[in-house]
Design a protein around this motif. Structure first.
Motif, PDB file in Angstrom:
ATOM      1  N   UNK A 149      -6.583  -0.848   4.093  1.00  0.00           N
ATOM      2  CA  UNK A 149      -6.725  -1.026   2.648  1.00  0.00           C
ATOM      3  C   UNK A 149      -6.236  -2.406   2.225  1.00  0.00           C
ATOM      4  N   UNK A 150      -5.067  -2.802   2.713  1.00  0.00           N
ATOM      5  CA  UNK A 150      -4.506  -4.093   2.310  1.00  0.00           C
ATOM      6  C   UNK A 150      -5.334  -5.260   2.836  1.00  0.00           C
ATOM      7  N   UNK A 186      -0.517   5.071   8.167  1.00  0.00           N
ATOM      8  CA  UNK A 186      -0.172   3.638   8.185  1.00  0.00           C
ATOM      9  C   UNK A 186      -1.355   2.777   8.652  1.00  0.00           C
ATOM     10  N   UNK A 187      -2.219   3.348   9.478  1.00  0.00           N
ATOM     11  CA  UNK A 187      -3.458   2.645   9.847  1.00  0.00           C
ATOM     12  C   UNK A 187      -4.326   2.439   8.608  1.00  0.00           C
ATOM     13  N   UNK A 188      -4.418   3.485   7.780  1.00  0.00           N
ATOM     14  CA  UNK A 188      -5.191   3.385   6.536  1.00  0.00           C
ATOM     15  C   UNK A 188      -4.586   2.339   5.602  1.00  0.00           C
ATOM     16  N   UNK A 189      -3.265   2.310   5.490  1.00  0.00           N
ATOM     17  CA  UNK A 189      -2.620   1.312   4.625  1.00  0.00           C
ATOM     18  C   UNK A 189      -2.935  -0.113   5.084  1.00  0.00           C
ATOM     19  N   UNK A 190      -2.888  -0.343   6.401  1.00  0.00           N
ATOM     20  CA  UNK A 190      -3.271  -1.664   6.938  1.00  0.00           C
ATOM     21  C   UNK A 190      -4.684  -2.033   6.517  1.00  0.00           C
ATOM     22  N   UNK A 193       0.846  -1.186   0.000  1.00  0.00           N
ATOM     23  CA  UNK A 193       0.000   0.000   0.000  1.00  0.00           C
ATOM     24  C   UNK A 193       0.881   1.234   0.000  1.00  0.00           C
ATOM     25  N   UNK A 194       0.540   2.202  -0.850  1.00  0.00           N
ATOM     26  CA  UNK A 194       1.256   3.484  -0.888  1.00  0.00           C
ATOM     27  C   UNK A 194       0.217   4.599  -0.789  1.00  0.00           C
ATOM     28  N   UNK A 212     -13.844  -0.065  -3.146  1.00  0.00           N
ATOM     29  CA  UNK A 212     -13.809   0.682  -1.881  1.00  0.00           C
ATOM     30  C   UNK A 212     -12.679   1.706  -1.797  1.00  0.00           C
ATOM     31  N   UNK A 213     -11.680   1.634  -2.661  1.00  0.00           N
ATOM     32  CA  UNK A 213     -10.510   2.497  -2.547  1.00  0.00           C
ATOM     33  C   UNK A 213     -10.850   3.994  -2.585  1.00  0.00           C
TER      34      UNK A 213
END
Length: 200
Positions: free
Chosen positions: A99-100, A93-97, A79-80, A124-125
């Motif tokens: 999303x993945x 980084x919470x959002x990246x978790x 995730x970027x 959902x992105x």
């Protein structure tokens, strides 16, 4: 605080070129004629950062006034998130978790390698990008911290107002029937002890 782009990328295990599986952007803050160039630059940056980040690592990279937050999972799903510098790193980084995790549930891992760039069926992105534009509303911990800060400010104001009425408080303590002799003595001793240490 602003989020500009959110990518789900598959890092090549053999060091080859990373593949963007899905992306969402919010480039409304850029001029109409700038948007395509900004979009290309963000895609390029997201791929480069993915390729240069080791498996299992997290990082936040500054580029001019922007930040690129990256997380490469053990399964090479990455995730970027591209934001401005003011955006909270922990929330990013919470959002990246999130999303993945959600991408993994929606798109089976055995299909990732065969997907064409941008082809993944994960609608959902854009919603997540929009929801997390305001980290105070999207992230419960940030909201809780702000609520605690406000409570602390109110509490400090209350204590200060009580301390300004010191002599009245002394009178109330002396007249109180709820306080025993030992409590009144403790109050007087504490006040004397605090008075000797005060320089004001």
């Amino acid at each position: 605080m602003k989020l500009f782009a959110l990518f789900v990328i598959l890092k090549s295990p053999d060091g080859g070129e990373a593949k963007i599986l899905k992306k969402a952007t919010d480039l409304n803050s850029f001029g109409f004629f700038q948007r395509s160039s900004v979009d290309e630059f963000m895609k390029f940056t997201a791929k480069i950062i993915t390729e240069r980040t080791s498996v299992g690592a997290r990082s936040s990279v500054k580029e001019q006034e922007y930040m690129a937050h990256v997380y490469v999972r053990a399964d090479n799903l990455t995730g970027v998130l591209v934001s401005d510098q003011e955006y909270n790193k922990r929330v990013a980084h919470t959002l990246l978790n999130k999303v993945l995790e959600e991408f993994s549930k929606a798109v089976p891992s055995q299909t990732w390698r065969n997907l064409q760039e941008g082809e993944a069926n994960f609608s959902d992105l854009p919603n997540l990008l929009s929801k997390y534009q305001n980290p105070k509303e999207a992230d419960a911990l940030t909201k809780l911290q702000l609520d605690l800060d406000e409570t602390k400010i109110i509490l400090h104001g209350t204590i200060e107002s009580v301390l300004q009425r010191g002599e009245k408080l002394d009178d109330l303590v002396a007249k109180s029937e709820d306080l025993g002799i030992q409590s009144k003595t403790f109050y007087k001793t504490a006040k004397k002890t605090n008075a000797c240490c005060s320089y004001m």
